[in-house]
Enzyme design. Structure first.
Site, mmCIF file in Angstrom:
data_model
loop_
_atom_site.group_PDB
_atom_site.id
_atom_site.type_symbol
_atom_site.label_atom_id
_atom_site.label_comp_id
_atom_site.label_asym_id
_atom_site.label_seq_id
_atom_site.Cartn_x
_atom_site.Cartn_y
_atom_site.Cartn_z
ATOM 1 N N LYS B 91 0.810 -1.219 0.000
ATOM 2 C CA LYS B 91 0.000 0.000 0.000
ATOM 3 C C LYS B 91 0.847 1.274 0.000
ATOM 4 O O LYS B 91 0.446 2.292 -0.551
ATOM 5 C CB LYS B 91 -0.914 0.007 1.232
ATOM 6 C CG LYS B 91 -1.958 -1.112 1.238
ATOM 7 C CD LYS B 91 -3.168 -0.748 0.420
ATOM 8 C CE LYS B 91 -4.116 -1.932 0.250
ATOM 9 N NZ LYS B 91 -5.168 -1.703 -0.732
ATOM 10 N N GLU B 113 -9.830 6.873 2.556
ATOM 11 C CA GLU B 113 -10.758 5.935 3.165
ATOM 12 C C GLU B 113 -9.945 4.751 3.656
ATOM 13 O O GLU B 113 -8.860 4.484 3.140
ATOM 14 C CB GLU B 113 -11.779 5.452 2.123
ATOM 15 C CG GLU B 113 -11.291 4.330 1.193
ATOM 16 C CD GLU B 113 -10.167 4.753 0.238
ATOM 17 O OE1 GLU B 113 -10.012 5.965 0.011
ATOM 18 O OE2 GLU B 113 -9.439 3.861 -0.264
ATOM 19 N N SER B 379 1.694 -9.672 -0.611
ATOM 20 C CA SER B 379 1.364 -8.250 -0.563
ATOM 21 C C SER B 379 1.582 -7.590 0.788
ATOM 22 O O SER B 379 1.792 -6.385 0.861
ATOM 23 C CB SER B 379 -0.076 -8.035 -1.012
ATOM 24 O OG SER B 379 -0.968 -8.817 -0.238
HETATM 25 C C1 LIG Z 1 -1.770 -6.892 2.610
HETATM 26 C C2 LIG Z 1 -2.845 -6.527 1.649
HETATM 27 N N1 LIG Z 1 -2.946 -7.221 0.525
HETATM 28 C C3 LIG Z 1 -3.911 -6.943 -0.360
HETATM 29 C C4 LIG Z 1 -4.852 -5.956 -0.132
HETATM 30 C C5 LIG Z 1 -5.917 -5.751 -1.140
HETATM 31 O O1 LIG Z 1 -5.763 -4.566 -1.859
HETATM 32 P P1 LIG Z 1 -5.418 -4.615 -3.407
HETATM 33 O O2 LIG Z 1 -6.317 -5.624 -4.037
HETATM 34 O O3 LIG Z 1 -5.646 -3.220 -3.865
HETATM 35 O O4 LIG Z 1 -3.982 -5.012 -3.561
HETATM 36 C C6 LIG Z 1 -4.770 -5.183 1.046
HETATM 37 C C7 LIG Z 1 -5.730 -4.107 1.342
HETATM 38 O O5 LIG Z 1 -5.775 -3.544 2.428
HETATM 39 C C8 LIG Z 1 -3.741 -5.492 1.951
HETATM 40 O O6 LIG Z 1 -3.610 -4.801 3.115
#
Ligand SMILES: Cc1ncc(COP(=O)(O)O)c(C=O)c1O
Ligand SMILES: Cc1ncc(COP(=O)(O)O)c(C=O)c1O
Lengths: 274, 398, 398, 274
Positions: B91, B113, B379
């Site tokens: 993020k 948000e 992620s």
């Molecule tokens: C660790 C993590 N992975 C994935 C996501 C999902 O977001 P996005 O699909 O935009 O990558 C989030 C959202 O808060 C997150 O904190």
């Protein structure tokens, strides 16, 4: 567009109330529409409740929540227009709906329903001019007004384009933000309205925050009418219990009518004095 | 070619666009102009790269999951370690980009948000770092569930504004952030947390997140001398997935986006937008979403707060239609198993979001040959989820 | 020269040595032989470097604290970002090194002590990653206070053994880990978490942690074309401090170690070992420690669990005597203020431990010139402390 | 060293009890020491309570905790040896203390006290041979035994050195781990003891886990004596209340003496039978 011709075109004292379909029930909405016509309304803006009304302030959001509890839909709302007509409603009705509801209903079906139920126009708050091309063409074909909005931040170029293509009336947003009562307007609104009127091919009405006769008085020289939403809906909310009860409904509706009449008194004073 | 979207109207094929109130249009035009200017500005790009490197700690490593690979006895598994970013997830890449842009545009305030609080923390972090005022809208329910992240945001100097409307969760917080933005466009920048929202947000966020894939592509090639056979990422709004996939779209690698199936896609409790949703408009964008027949937006469900979003970035809808990316879904239980497995085999506790991608990757790895490879976008880190895990797993890890 | 210690007996001047039961001596000899062998072994060093890079995400960046510097209007402040290591602190550097060594020595199990759980998590992490069984001894009181870290360790597959003896905190957990080790020396490696314990632990841990200073020295020089005027690090056992200082000891840079003054060094509630302690033996090493007149070891106090140790690495005792490093102390309140300040000015929530170093650096920066520079070791991230902060600050960050 | 000459040297049936100074109070420790002499003890190992006894198992740790509540110190413990002598204790007493306590008391002061209070030796469990050079020299000068330990893991080279320099007796650790009761010894202990005896310049006593007459029986051919700690201390713990009360103390001490006598019966059987 014939109702617009008769009740809207050429006037400069337009009173355009916004009411929420199904708030707090269908019957109340129908009766309120007729009452508002009797109290001088020129157009009824019929709001369709939506789960995610991101152009609206808390008053209209809450009205939508109340209405959604009754399972009000875009379809049921359009059908209630016919019932309003049966109760004597003659002025134009425009459907105020977020785009997603229209998409799910289907545009073709929408127009069929609109024709059948004597709807005169549509306003989609989250469909800016650029995204509205297709809908605009359909409206033109069907003879419905597609109400456009302009805001103080709208660029000169877009303003010219939007206002120049306005049909029914042009909805002028008084100030930045969402719908809701505002106690005062910024002085710059008058310069803005002057510009808008220069370009507009339709009457120019001001909305967002109109809630007092003083505001109507102040605005009346600068535009062709006012749109009143949250201020009215607040009264609906405060009369909710009475509106639910068939025995007290009529009286409550009259009281809301009284408020509408008082708010738009500046227009009638003028009418009398001329 | 996949990389040519969006068009000038902000459309990825039919998806995307700007379905917003007129009051927002000016701000979007302004943003688009700024983007056109600064994304071609060496000094801006240099600042962005420098902050990614010196503040967030990029490049994040590519970790070979040796024990996991041995255990599955199939394709080699590589992890792109976005969990090692400052604040613990991908993020921040995007938050840094948008905040630097806001500064260049002369804005003094940002509004954001947040659901679980991850993007809120990222926004509060960049606001502190670059000297911006920060308001974070957050559903009242989420504020209660995520007290720690709320505290972190406040500690970072942000104001957390409780949202009492609607279902009091992420989608309502988003509505409220947009409402606030509409009322304060002159001095306020809306810092969106994923590849969602009206044009140019989906494109902008993708361009800030593509650093994931750009790095991974080079790192992977240096290790394996080829491209991965398969690339897997979880999809909430879709920013880590697009960021990972995008630089590979013209390669041969299969790409798989993994949505949250919650308690099962045959129950009402899931967040599988592409699998179970239908076309509509949400938060300014035409895309797939979860809605009822009449078009009212539905509350999604997933054990992972970050995947718990009823819409999806429009580019994903486009990539699904074009079949360039395959979209599947993984249940809460499958994700928890994958989370436990990675923790015990590799010493990495992944975010529950990321565990969805892992679960799918593990399934596939077993069916693949040993000379094949899978790249998974990890992620975020799972520390933020330990509370949830303790509740779900009953206090006892196994 | 400072870098020539310890001598063959494991003495840093008079400090250090091996004050352990005869039953442990063999294990120490074995460890020393392994260290001599593998610290000169290219393949081992390569593995260690590779894991630091690809698993833990090193090099960690050097971040210029621009807003903080402007605010203090004095020396430029640079942060060495050990908080960006996998698992959130410098602790992993050492844990990776020791675990790889344990593998090379053919050990199948590791045992570790932990206070707040940071080193326990690091140990559990490397045990998972390299396929070792892991037992972590932890005081019963700490287990209750640090439920989240206990869960993390279990999730990583480690066994957390509650220690009921003594004061049920870190020093007793250390005693218990040593006792377990003594009983299982054949197959078990004792993975100590700081530069404490009998020789060769203090030297080994230093050599695994010096990567902090080695990187920082190069990064700093690349930025400023000179060495820092002052280097500041917090001191619990002393591993992040030694790791940071060591490569600079032959330079001109002033080095400052910061102990925890808790509620004040004039109260009984502090952990300021060098400031208030006296010479003695703790956990196998001759060094300064907090004790009563008769020689019973005292429970230290600090708001930061990681500084809450009654002893200190023997090399620090040596560096204090030689005056090469200056040792000062910072109270709970001063550390909390520094933590809040850094969060709000730079978007980095530091560990409370690291906040002690920051507090001292901020004090000094104000008194220094703008062309002067301070390097602070940001030993870990504050996420682990948010619970403590919420309690202390009353739920409201300011 | 003269008491060692008289009571220890040349014997192969040494009974060396370990008791914790001040557990549960000074008077009990004094009386227990005398009782143990009466029941055949050749040396008293007087443990000094320490906050961090890392060579000890739970039984001795708890004894230390009990004793620390009475503010027992190294100094008070040494002084209590004099009181034991006054009660008739003739056998050697060695002070078992962790190194930190000795450091804080000061080595010079320790030796002065030891002389004055008729202490015969010292054992520092966390002072391995390599670190003991200085203390060893002082002990030699003062005529005190510095008791060394060897363990099954001690390398041949060190074993040779340590055993070759043993004074008083050589403390053989039966198996890896900390002090505490063990139900059995590993067979390898016998090979180990054989090796130790070959090198040792002093009687070889086995400690860590000796708790049953059967163990004493099994060990008696392979070494010169046993050290009994946790097994005795467990009895002290279970008689704590009686030992605190002056009226019941004597009886409790006799009962602990009974246990000691039973444990070391194999030595006396032999004595009788030879
Ligand atoms: C660790 C993590 N992975 C994935 C996501 C999902 O977001 P996005 O699909 O935009 O990558 C989030 C959202 O808060 C997150 O904190
Ligand atoms: C973040 C952090 N910093 C510092 C320390 C203190 O340890 P050391 O003095 O060995 O660096 C700890 C110990 O847990 C820690 O977690």
């Amino acid at each position: 567009m014939k109702r617009f011709k008769k009740y809207v075109e050429g006037r400069n004292d337009l009173f355009i109330p916004f009411i929420m379909s199904g708030d707090p029930n269908e019957q109340a909405t129908i009766e309120l529409a007729v009452e508002l016509q009797d109290r001088g309304a020129n157009v009824i803006e019929l709001g369709i409740p939506y789960s995610d009304p991101l152009a609206d302030g808390p008053v209209i959001q809450e009205a939508a929540s109340r209405s959604l509890k009754n399972n009000t839909t875009l379809e049921s709302s359009i059908k209630s227009v016919k019932k309003m007509r049966e109760k004597g409603l003659k002025i134009p009705v425009i459907i105020f709906t977020y785009y997603n509801l229209l998409l799910q209903l289907g545009e073709d079906y929408f127009f069929a329903l609109a024709r059948e139920n004597e709807v005169d126009g549509i306003l989609v708050p989250d469909l800016p001019y650029e995204e509205g091309e297709h809908l605009r063409a359909l409206c033109e074909k069907e003879g419905l007004a597609l109400i456009s909005l302009v805001a103080p931040t709208t660029s000169e170029e877009r303003l010219q384009q939007i206002a120049g293509n306005a049909s029914g009336f042009l909805y002028c947003v008084s100030s930045l933000g969402v719908t809701g009562v505002r106690s005062e307007f910024h002085a710059s609104v008058f310069a803005f309205l002057e510009k808008v009127k220069k370009y507009s091919s339709a009457p120019v009405a001001v909305g967002f925050g109109v809630s007092k006769a003083e505001q109507v008085e102040a605005l009346k020289e600068s535009c062709d009418g006012v749109i009143v939403g949250s201020a009215l809906i607040k009264r609906v909310a405060s009369h909710e219990a009475d509106l639910q009860d068939p025995k007290t409904r009529e009286k409550a509706i009259k009281q809301i009518g009284d408020f509408a009449a008082a708010l738009t008194a500046p227009y009638r004073t003028e009418k009398l004095s001329t | 070619m996949a990389t040519q979207v969006p068009d000038r109207r902000g459309r990825f094929g039919r998806y995307g666009g700007k379905f917003v109130p007129e009051t927002v249009m000016h701000a979007l035009e302004e943003l688009e102009a700024a983007l056109n200017k600064f994304m071609a500005d060496e000094a801006f790009l240099h600042d962005f790269q420098e902050e990614l490197r010196e503040f967030s700690g990029r490049p994040t490593p590519l970790t070979f999951a040796k024990k996991m690979t041995e255990r599955l006895n199939g394709a080699k598994i590589y992890l792109k370690r976005e969990d090692l970013n400052h604040t613990g997830a991908h993020k921040l890449n995007n938050a840094i980009g948008q905040a630097l842009l806001a500064k260049r545009m002369g804005k003094e305030k940002i509004v954001a948000e947040t659901g679980a609080g991850q993007h809120g923390v990222a926004a509060a972090t960049v606001a502190a770092r670059y000297g911006l005022e920060c308001k974070v809208f957050m559903g009242e329910e989420d504020i209660e569930r995520q007290a720690l992240n709320v505290f972190r945001m406040k500690l970072l100097g942000a104001e957390v504004v409780p949202v009492k409307s609607g279902s009091k969760t992420l989608k309502d917080a988003t509505n409220e952030a947009i409402r606030y933005w509409v009322s304060n466009v002159e001095d306020t920048f809306y810092l969106i947390g994923s590849v969602v929202g009206p044009h140019p947000y989906p494109k902008m966020v993708r361009d800030f997140q593509r650093v994931i894939g750009d790095e991974a592509r080079e790192q992977f090639f240096n290790r394996e001398n080829k491209m991965p056979d398969c690339i897997v990422a979880c999809v909430g709004g879709g920013s880590n997935a697009i960021g990972t996939f995008y630089p590979f779209l013209d390669d041969e690698s299969a790409c798989v986006g993994v949505e949250a199936a919650g308690k099962g896609i045959d129950t009402p409790q899931h967040a599988a937008t592409l699998t179970k949703g239908s076309l509509g408009v949400i938060h300014g964008s035409l895309t797939y979403l979860l809605q009822d027949e009449a078009g009212q937006i539905q509350e999604p469900y997933s054990i992972s707060a970050g995947l718990d979003y009823p819409g999806i970035g429009p580019e994903h809808s486009y990539l699904k239609d074009s079949k360039r990316v395959e979209y599947v879904s993984i249940t809460d239980d499958e994700a928890l198993d994958a989370l436990t497995l990675l923790s015990q085999e590799e010493g990495i506790i992944p975010a529950i979001e990321s565990a969805h991608a892992l679960a799918e990757a593990f399934k596939r790895a077993k069916e693949m040959n040993k000379h094949e490879t899978i790249l998974v976008c990890l992620s975020g880190r799972g520390d933020k989820d330990v509370h949830t895990l303790m509740k779900t797993m009953g206090g006892e890890a196994h």
